[in-house]
Design an enzyme around this catalytic site. Structure first.
Site, PDB file in Angstrom:
ATOM      1  CB  ILE A 157      -0.955  -0.002   1.205  1.00 19.97           C
ATOM      2  CG1 ILE A 157      -1.896  -1.193   1.135  1.00 19.97           C
ATOM      3  CG2 ILE A 157      -1.769   1.298   1.252  1.00 19.97           C
ATOM      4  CD1 ILE A 157      -2.849  -1.308   2.302  1.00 19.97           C
ATOM      5  CE1 TYR A 158       5.765   5.481   2.284  1.00 19.13           C
ATOM      6  CE2 TYR A 158       7.238   4.039   1.055  1.00 19.13           C
ATOM      7  CZ  TYR A 158       6.970   5.255   1.644  1.00 19.13           C
ATOM      8  OH  TYR A 158       7.912   6.255   1.599  1.00 19.13           O
TER       9      TYR A 158
END
Length: 282
Positions: A157-158
């Site tokens: 997600i980062y």
């Protein structure tokens, strides 16, 4: 000159020493106050303001305090990583809201002041964007919530949000053509910050990450240099739609150079932040 930095302590300190009037906005009041005290008596000035980029209501509240002010630079610098996946009370994925959607909305709301100053927007991304190899990894069809049946790694997600930063910066540049406002993106490189502190303490490979950071990562001051370059260098004046690493223009991944993907992300972001007609300043 008014420069707004969403966090970015080292960048703010450098700019104040150069004589800039800086507003450092974020949720860490203690860090902001410490920075302000460190810079007392320097050439420029430093204001502190509360801003929680994960909450669109907080972004709108902060923007109201900036109405009528000319803004020379907006540095979209804040970021979180390696946090448990969760939704905010506004129904947004927390890391996406903090790293992308908050900056997206803030840039819209501050655009009148940026246009008045013919200013600069500088958005901080990461080399991690290259982990995103397929458009499906951005979850554009799932409202950026990453609600897959499979388990989602924290870094996935980062990395997706860092790809979003570059896509946003590029599309912003295209939309601002002819206004005098520029938009560029920077990769500060790996530096000795605490952004991955959970990763280094909660996973079996944490010790290896810590060793890498100790041995190879830049100091925090070194990591700030590309952001400073994008803000103050005369070489970047009038330049827009570019991506910089180590104070040089570089090529990001092929995926984030796709204008079609950038437009889709823009449209999705407008809907998710519930952009109102009077907020469409770009």
């Amino acid at each position: 000159m008014v420069i707004i930095v969403s966090l970015g302590k080292e960048v703010a300190k450098d700019l104040v020493r150069r004589g800039a009037d800086v507003i450092i906005a974020g949720i860490d009041k203690i860090k902001a106050f410490e920075t302000r005290d460190e810079l007392a008596g320097k050439e420029g000035s430093l204001e502190t303001a509360y801003l929680d980029l994960s909450k669109m209501a907080s972004v709108r509240q902060f923007a109201k305090t900036m109405e009528g002010r000319k803004i020379d630079v907006l540095l979209n610098n804040a970021g979180v990583a390696d946090l448990p996946q969760r939704l905010t009370k506004e129904g947004l994925e927390f890391t996406v809201a903090t790293n992308h959607l908050g900056h997206f909305l803030l840039t819209h709301l501050l655009m009148p002041g940026l246009k008045e100053a013919r200013g600069k927007v500088v958005t901080v991304a990461s080399i991690c964007h290259k982990r995103v190899r397929d458009v499906d990894d951005l979850d554009l069809t799932g409202d950026l919530k990453f609600s897959y049946e499979r388990e989602i790694g924290m870094l996935e997600i980062y990395a997706a949000t860092k790809a979003m930063n570059i896509l946003f910066s590029s599309e912003l540049s295209r939309k601002l053509s002819g206004t005098g406002v520029t938009s560029n993106c920077v990769n500060p490189g790996s530096s000795k910050t605490d952004i991955f502190k959970n990763l280094t303490t909660c996973h079996w490979y944490g010790p290896f990450i810590r060793l890498y950071v100790m041995a190879y990562a830049k100091t925090i001051n070194e990591g700030a240099q590309t952001s400073i370059y994008a803000v103050v260098s005369e070489e970047v004046d009038g330049v827009s739609g570019k991506y910089f690493e180590d104070c040089k223009e570089m090529e990001p991944s092929e995926l984030v150079q796709d204008a079609g993907v950038a437009r889709k992300l823009w449209e999705t972001s407008e809907r998710l932040v519930q952009l109102q007609p009077h907020e469409r300043t770009i």
